[in-house]
Each structure stands twice: as C-alpha cells, then as structure tokens.
Design a protein around this motif. Structure first.
Motif: not given
Length: 120
Positions: A1-7, A11-24, A106-111
C-alpha cells in the motif's frame, strides 16, 4: 500500500488548490481514504474521509461547503476553495478506516504530506 499526496503550494486567501492522493497497491473501493492536516504547533486534524465501500464522505466542520472530495480510479482529490490562512499546514492522505469523527487512529497507511500555505 502506497500513498502519495501532491498539489500543495502557496495561495492567497480566497484562492483554490486541488490536492491529489495517488493510491498504489490497493483499491480505494475497500479502504477509507482520509485527508488530514497539521498546522505548525498544532495536532494533526481530520479534514475529510471517504469510505469507498459505502460511498460516503465525511467533512470536518471547517471544510464543509469549501472542500470537496472526488475520485478518479485510484486517485482521490481534495478540491479546496475559498482558502483561509487557517487552512495552512501539511496535508496528508491516509488509508484505513474512518468515521464521522475523522480520527487518525483508524488510518493504517500514510503518505508523505504536501505543504499548503495560505497567505492573507
């Protein structure tokens, strides 16, 4: 089990971001995928958790109405809108089990985390 967070990013307040978590190595259909964050000097807190087996997503009160979780195959996304300086922190994705309480126990795997910085 592998997890990789990115993104993450700055950013300025009011802005947006999209994070990704790729699971393998496993299918999010059979695990809960959670997003957690840790701000400097604070404890890690749950942001959201999606229970793939039942198609339910829980959100922290601070995230409701601003953050949205989605999924495409084995990648889980956290769309963050209307960001505030208090959203700053290292964001982690994790796999395991969760409830509406969004506890990390409850989380057993962390990225590895991805840094989100929201400036005012």
């Amino acid at each position: 089990v592998q997890l990789q967070a990115s993104g993450g990013g700055l950013v300025l307040a009011g802005g947006s971001l999209r994070l990704s978590c790729a699971a393998a190595g496993f299918s999010p259909d059979y695990y809960a995928i959670g997003w957690f964050r840790q701000a400097p000097g604070k404890e890690r807190e749950g942001v959201s958790c999606t229970r793939g087996s039942v198609g339910t997503t829980y959100y922290a009160d601070s995230a409701k109405g601003r953050f949205t979780v989605s999924r495409n195959d084995s990648t889980v996304y956290l769309q963050m809108n209307s960001l505030k300086p208090e959203d700053t922190g290292v964001y982690y994705c994790a796999a395991g089990w969760c409830s509406h309480l969004l506890l990390d126990a409850g989380m057993s795997h962390w990225g590895k985390g991805t840094q989100v910085t929201v400036s005012s």
